[in-house]
Write a protein that holds these residues in place. Structure first.
Motif, PDB file in Angstrom:
ATOM      1  N   GLU A  54      32.998  33.538  46.062  1.00 52.64           N
ATOM      2  CA  GLU A  54      33.463  32.461  46.247  1.00 52.64           C
ATOM      3  C   GLU A  54      32.737  31.553  47.220  1.00 52.64           C
ATOM      4  O   GLU A  54      32.280  32.156  48.091  1.00 52.64           O
ATOM      5  N   ASP A  55      32.880  30.046  46.995  1.00 56.75           N
ATOM      6  CA  ASP A  55      31.828  29.133  47.734  1.00 56.75           C
ATOM      7  C   ASP A  55      32.328  29.616  49.384  1.00 56.75           C
ATOM      8  O   ASP A  55      31.253  29.504  50.092  1.00 56.75           O
ATOM      9  N   ASP A  56      33.476  29.567  49.756  1.00 56.82           N
ATOM     10  CA  ASP A  56      33.886  29.855  51.090  1.00 56.82           C
ATOM     11  C   ASP A  56      33.209  30.830  51.738  1.00 56.82           C
ATOM     12  O   ASP A  56      32.615  30.947  52.837  1.00 56.82           O
ATOM     13  N   GLU A  57      33.201  31.955  51.134  1.00 59.42           N
ATOM     14  CA  GLU A  57      32.636  33.467  51.445  1.00 59.42           C
ATOM     15  C   GLU A  57      31.019  33.156  51.440  1.00 59.42           C
ATOM     16  O   GLU A  57      30.426  33.695  52.302  1.00 59.42           O
ATOM     17  N   LEU A  58      30.432  32.483  50.558  1.00 60.17           N
ATOM     18  CA  LEU A  58      29.080  32.396  50.433  1.00 60.17           C
ATOM     19  C   LEU A  58      28.809  31.562  51.675  1.00 60.17           C
ATOM     20  O   LEU A  58      27.628  31.879  52.487  1.00 60.17           O
ATOM     21  N   TYR A  59      29.302  30.452  52.071  1.00 61.97           N
ATOM     22  CA  TYR A  59      29.189  29.720  53.341  1.00 61.97           C
ATOM     23  C   TYR A  59      29.212  30.350  54.536  1.00 61.97           C
ATOM     24  O   TYR A  59      28.339  30.420  55.637  1.00 61.97           O
ATOM     25  N   GLU A  60      30.083  31.298  54.474  1.00 64.22           N
ATOM     26  CA  GLU A  60      30.342  32.068  55.766  1.00 64.22           C
ATOM     27  C   GLU A  60      29.426  33.256  55.706  1.00 64.22           C
ATOM     28  O   GLU A  60      28.759  33.578  57.060  1.00 64.22           O
TER      29      GLU A  60
END
Length: 272
Positions: A161-167
């Motif tokens: 998920e995009d939020d997980e990639l960003y993190e």
């Protein structure tokens, strides 16, 4: 896995056609199910199938340091690419834009068009005719069976998920898988659409794809075809005939300017 590495050579357009047809069979591409082969062109057949982030680095740099560099690249690009700020790009889309503008990432480009791959192989500005170019063929479905048995090609958000990639990028913690994975992202970038482009993304293993899997053997994932001089000459003529030109590959004014300069004799690719 037996990592067979077999060099195939095309000395003419007819030989290339036959090798590509056989390549589909070796790769077990099921056209009846709508499966596609992915292609990649290299102007130098010794170049590895490896993303830019892992290609040129000082010996002894740790994986953690590479991931810290990756984090710095991502956030500097995101902050400074002012023309992209109004587009509200996701982390995944930012990585794609970085890749298409030459920033080192763990993404690697492929195309589902053989003609596009051939263009990069024989018309790359780096190619001087001294070392034979090549094309690579990939079965992306079979590649993904090393991640999950179904072999589906992933929408990036379904992989991570995009939020997980960003993190992960913020913490420089890397991605939670080993082997490269084939992705079907949205073709939002104009270059990606023009080049019929898709990506593979590397995880923890930084090895070149051909070293992990081998190539050009029966029931393989990768096929490599080296393009000899006569084949290159014939391919260039076909690409010109079909309109696969600089401005087709790069639909922007810089590419158009280069194409016009070539057309009117101000710039000339080397004779092969």
């Amino acid at each position: 896995m037996v990592k067979v590495k077999k060099e195939l050579e095309a000395n003419s357009l007819d030989e290339l056609h036959n090798l590509v047809e056989n390549g589909y069979k070796h790769l077990s591409i099921n056209k009846e199910k709508g499966e596609e082969c992915w292609f990649r062109g290299h102007a130098n057949n010794t170049w590895e199938i490896k993303p830019t982030l892992f290609r040129s680095r000082v010996n002894g740099v740790s994986i953690q340091n590479i991931e810290e560099i990756e984090s710095d690249l991502f956030f500097e690009f995101q902050a400074k690419a002012s023309e992209l700020h109004s587009m509200n790009l996701s982390a995944w889309e930012t990585l794609q834009y970085m890749r298409h503008h030459g920033v080192p990432t763990r993404l690697l480009d492929w195309s589902d068009s053989l003609l596009i791959a051939l263009y990069f192989a024989v018309n790359d500005r780096v190619y001087k005719g001294e070392i034979d170019p090549c094309i690579w063929m990939l079965n992306p479905y079979k590649l993904n069976t090393f991640y999950e048995e179904t072999g589906d090609i992933y929408d990036p958000d379904y992989l991570i998920e995009d939020d997980e990639l960003y993190e992960s990028l913020a913490q420089a913690s890397g991605l939670p898988f080993n082997y490269p994975i084939a992705l079907y992202p949205r073709q939002r970038h104009t270059r990606m659409k023009a080049q019929k482009g898709w990506f593979t993304i590397w995880g923890k293993k930084q090895n070149a794809m051909e070293d992990i899997f081998g190539y050009s053997n029966r029931n393989c994932i990768l096929v490599k075809i080296i393009l000899k001089k006569q084949a290159v000459i014939e391919i260039r003529k076909i690409l010109e005939l079909y309109g696969i030109t600089e401005s087709h590959i790069y639909p922007d004014c810089d590419a158009l300017a280069l194409e016009l300069s070539m057309k009117h004799g101000f710039i000339k690719y080397p004779d092969y």
